[in-house]
Design a protein around this motif. Structure first.
Motif, PDB file in Angstrom:
ATOM      1  N   LEU A   1       0.845  -1.190   0.000  1.00  0.00           N
ATOM      2  CA  LEU A   1       0.000   0.000   0.000  1.00  0.00           C
ATOM      3  C   LEU A   1       0.877   1.235   0.000  1.00  0.00           C
ATOM      4  O   LEU A   1       1.953   1.249   0.586  1.00  0.00           O
ATOM      5  N   SER A   2       0.397   2.290  -0.623  1.00  0.00           N
ATOM      6  CA  SER A   2       1.120   3.552  -0.667  1.00  0.00           C
ATOM      7  C   SER A   2       0.109   4.685  -0.744  1.00  0.00           C
ATOM      8  O   SER A   2      -0.974   4.515  -1.304  1.00  0.00           O
ATOM      9  N   ARG A   3       0.470   5.842  -0.195  1.00  0.00           N
ATOM     10  CA  ARG A   3      -0.401   7.015  -0.302  1.00  0.00           C
ATOM     11  C   ARG A   3      -0.436   7.505  -1.739  1.00  0.00           C
ATOM     12  O   ARG A   3       0.551   7.446  -2.448  1.00  0.00           O
ATOM     13  N   THR A   4      -1.576   8.031  -2.129  1.00  0.00           N
ATOM     14  CA  THR A   4      -1.705   8.693  -3.430  1.00  0.00           C
ATOM     15  C   THR A   4      -1.436  10.182  -3.227  1.00  0.00           C
ATOM     16  O   THR A   4      -1.223  10.642  -2.101  1.00  0.00           O
ATOM     17  N   VAL A   5      -1.494  10.929  -4.305  1.00  0.00           N
ATOM     18  CA  VAL A   5      -1.350  12.382  -4.202  1.00  0.00           C
ATOM     19  C   VAL A   5      -2.457  12.942  -3.308  1.00  0.00           C
ATOM     20  O   VAL A   5      -2.218  13.802  -2.452  1.00  0.00           O
ATOM     21  N   LYS A   6      -3.666  12.413  -3.461  1.00  0.00           N
ATOM     22  CA  LYS A   6      -4.794  12.841  -2.623  1.00  0.00           C
ATOM     23  C   LYS A   6      -4.502  12.542  -1.147  1.00  0.00           C
ATOM     24  O   LYS A   6      -4.791  13.365  -0.274  1.00  0.00           O
ATOM     25  N   GLY A   7      -3.905  11.391  -0.873  1.00  0.00           N
ATOM     26  CA  GLY A   7      -3.535  11.034   0.498  1.00  0.00           C
ATOM     27  C   GLY A   7      -2.448  11.938   1.045  1.00  0.00           C
ATOM     28  O   GLY A   7      -2.485  12.336   2.216  1.00  0.00           O
ATOM     29  N   GLN A   8      -1.475  12.276   0.205  1.00  0.00           N
ATOM     30  CA  GLN A   8      -0.411  13.212   0.622  1.00  0.00           C
ATOM     31  C   GLN A   8      -1.018  14.556   1.001  1.00  0.00           C
ATOM     32  O   GLN A   8      -0.654  15.152   1.998  1.00  0.00           O
ATOM     33  N   GLU A   9      -1.951  15.029   0.182  1.00  0.00           N
ATOM     34  CA  GLU A   9      -2.590  16.320   0.455  1.00  0.00           C
ATOM     35  C   GLU A   9      -3.373  16.270   1.762  1.00  0.00           C
ATOM     36  O   GLU A   9      -3.371  17.226   2.528  1.00  0.00           O
ATOM     37  N   GLU A  10      -4.041  15.160   2.022  1.00  0.00           N
ATOM     38  CA  GLU A  10      -4.806  15.010   3.269  1.00  0.00           C
ATOM     39  C   GLU A  10      -3.882  15.113   4.478  1.00  0.00           C
ATOM     40  O   GLU A  10      -4.214  15.735   5.479  1.00  0.00           O
ATOM     41  N   ILE A  11      -2.719  14.502   4.381  1.00  0.00           N
ATOM     42  CA  ILE A  11      -1.770  14.517   5.508  1.00  0.00           C
ATOM     43  C   ILE A  11      -1.121  15.885   5.668  1.00  0.00           C
ATOM     44  O   ILE A  11      -1.010  16.403   6.771  1.00  0.00           O
ATOM     45  N   PHE A  12      -0.685  16.493   4.578  1.00  0.00           N
ATOM     46  CA  PHE A  12       0.160  17.673   4.668  1.00  0.00           C
ATOM     47  C   PHE A  12      -0.550  19.009   4.526  1.00  0.00           C
ATOM     48  O   PHE A  12       0.027  20.044   4.816  1.00  0.00           O
ATOM     49  N   ASN A  13      -1.811  19.026   4.090  1.00  0.00           N
ATOM     50  CA  ASN A  13      -2.541  20.284   3.976  1.00  0.00           C
ATOM     51  C   ASN A  13      -3.466  20.466   5.164  1.00  0.00           C
ATOM     52  O   ASN A  13      -3.757  19.529   5.900  1.00  0.00           O
ATOM     53  N   LEU A  14      -3.964  21.652   5.342  1.00  0.00           N
ATOM     54  CA  LEU A  14      -4.744  21.977   6.529  1.00  0.00           C
ATOM     55  C   LEU A  14      -6.182  21.478   6.496  1.00  0.00           C
ATOM     56  O   LEU A  14      -6.752  21.170   7.527  1.00  0.00           O
ATOM     57  N   GLY A  15      -6.808  21.385   5.364  1.00  0.00           N
ATOM     58  CA  GLY A  15      -8.222  21.018   5.289  1.00  0.00           C
ATOM     59  C   GLY A  15      -8.451  19.528   5.414  1.00  0.00           C
ATOM     60  O   GLY A  15      -8.661  18.844   4.436  1.00  0.00           O
TER      61      GLY A  15
ATOM     62  N   PHE B   1      -7.350   7.639  -1.339  1.00  0.00           N
ATOM     63  CA  PHE B   1      -6.317   8.189  -0.468  1.00  0.00           C
ATOM     64  C   PHE B   1      -5.073   7.314  -0.461  1.00  0.00           C
ATOM     65  O   PHE B   1      -3.964   7.793  -0.215  1.00  0.00           O
ATOM     66  N   ILE B   2      -5.254   6.009  -0.703  1.00  0.00           N
ATOM     67  CA  ILE B   2      -4.131   5.091  -0.822  1.00  0.00           C
ATOM     68  C   ILE B   2      -4.337   4.247  -2.065  1.00  0.00           C
ATOM     69  O   ILE B   2      -5.429   4.210  -2.630  1.00  0.00           O
ATOM     70  N   GLN B   3      -3.266   3.567  -2.482  1.00  0.00           N
ATOM     71  CA  GLN B   3      -3.332   2.703  -3.659  1.00  0.00           C
ATOM     72  C   GLN B   3      -2.591   1.406  -3.358  1.00  0.00           C
ATOM     73  O   GLN B   3      -1.696   1.386  -2.524  1.00  0.00           O
ATOM     74  N   ALA B   4      -2.987   0.361  -4.038  1.00  0.00           N
ATOM     75  CA  ALA B   4      -2.277  -0.911  -3.967  1.00  0.00           C
ATOM     76  C   ALA B   4      -1.248  -0.897  -5.086  1.00  0.00           C
ATOM     77  O   ALA B   4      -1.587  -0.650  -6.244  1.00  0.00           O
ATOM     78  N   LEU B   5      -0.004  -1.115  -4.735  1.00  0.00           N
ATOM     79  CA  LEU B   5       1.059  -1.105  -5.736  1.00  0.00           C
ATOM     80  C   LEU B   5       1.151  -2.462  -6.398  1.00  0.00           C
ATOM     81  O   LEU B   5       1.009  -3.486  -5.755  1.00  0.00           O
ATOM     82  N   ARG B   6       1.442  -2.472  -7.682  1.00  0.00           N
ATOM     83  CA  ARG B   6       1.515  -3.701  -8.464  1.00  0.00           C
ATOM     84  C   ARG B   6       2.955  -4.175  -8.580  1.00  0.00           C
ATOM     85  O   ARG B   6       3.868  -3.383  -8.739  1.00  0.00           O
ATOM     86  N   ASN B   7       3.121  -5.488  -8.547  1.00  0.00           N
ATOM     87  CA  ASN B   7       4.408  -6.141  -8.833  1.00  0.00           C
ATOM     88  C   ASN B   7       5.582  -5.537  -8.080  1.00  0.00           C
ATOM     89  O   ASN B   7       6.634  -5.285  -8.640  1.00  0.00           O
ATOM     90  N   MET B   8       5.397  -5.308  -6.803  1.00  0.00           N
ATOM     91  CA  MET B   8       6.469  -4.707  -6.025  1.00  0.00           C
ATOM     92  C   MET B   8       7.054  -5.721  -5.053  1.00  0.00           C
ATOM     93  O   MET B   8       6.351  -6.545  -4.497  1.00  0.00           O
ATOM     94  N   ALA B   9       8.361  -5.610  -4.827  1.00  0.00           N
ATOM     95  CA  ALA B   9       9.015  -6.418  -3.801  1.00  0.00           C
ATOM     96  C   ALA B   9       8.698  -5.791  -2.453  1.00  0.00           C
ATOM     97  O   ALA B   9       8.123  -4.716  -2.372  1.00  0.00           O
ATOM     98  N   SER B  10       9.112  -6.438  -1.387  1.00  0.00           N
ATOM     99  CA  SER B  10       8.850  -5.861  -0.069  1.00  0.00           C
ATOM    100  C   SER B  10       9.631  -4.565   0.077  1.00  0.00           C
ATOM    101  O   SER B  10      10.689  -4.407  -0.522  1.00  0.00           O
TER     102      SER B  10
END
Length: 167
Positions: A7-21, A66-75
């Motif tokens: 799992l990884s944050r998306t741009v939308k997830g980054q904005e949720e964490i780092f912006n005020l709203g 807000f998050i995405q499942a990454l494809r074909n990734m190692a640990s």
């Protein structure tokens, strides 16, 4: 849910964490923060052992973008070593190479724009690229910037797609 799913944050997830709203409930924000730039679902479960509804909340975050499942990734403890990165191979004909280069450069610019913005030095350098040699010279910096700002997984995803497009 697959315990090995990355799992990884998306741009939308980054904005949720780092912006005020803030728009998410505190528990969802905590999960989003824990996901960070890449983590397996199993590792997330270990980080949050007392969260009874973790799978449902992760699914909510996935569906909400807000998050995405990454494809074909190692640990995440095994990122692709920098030494394995090779320059993009040249195509067989100059016309084919020029078309590939331009479409791949456009892809790289869109990828950089979405993850690090258009004011990034990596974006600026990539937008100035004129030929394959310049493209190959700028790529390592782009991978490093993506890995530092977004995640090593997304840098590897970009690298894989660029190699596929130039093959």
């Amino acid at each position: 849910m697959d315990m090995t799913m990355q799992l990884s944050r998306t741009v939308k997830g980054q904005e949720e964490i780092f912006n005020l709203g803030h728009t998410l409930r505190p528990r969802h924000r905590q999960i989003l923060f824990s996901v960070g730039n890449g983590i397996s679902f199993d590792e997330l479960c270990k980080k949050m052992p007392h969260c009874a509804e973790l799978e449902a909340m992760v699914n909510d975050l996935l569906q909400s973008g807000f998050i995405q499942a990454l494809r074909n990734m190692a640990s995440p403890s095994q990122p692709a070593p920098a030494a394995s990165r090779s320059p993009v191979p040249a195509a067989a004909t100059p016309a084919h190479s020029a078309a590939n280069l331009e479409s791949t450069r456009t892809y790289a610019l869109e990828f950089l724009s979405a993850l690090v913005g258009t004011k990034s030095p990596a974006y600026r350098k990539m937008s100035e690229v004129q030929d394959l040699a310049g493209f190959n010279a700028v790529l390592p910096m782009c991978y490093k910037v993506i890995a530092a700002v977004a995640s090593p997984h997304q840098a590897a995803e970009m690298e894989t797609e660029i190699a596929r497009r130039m093959a």
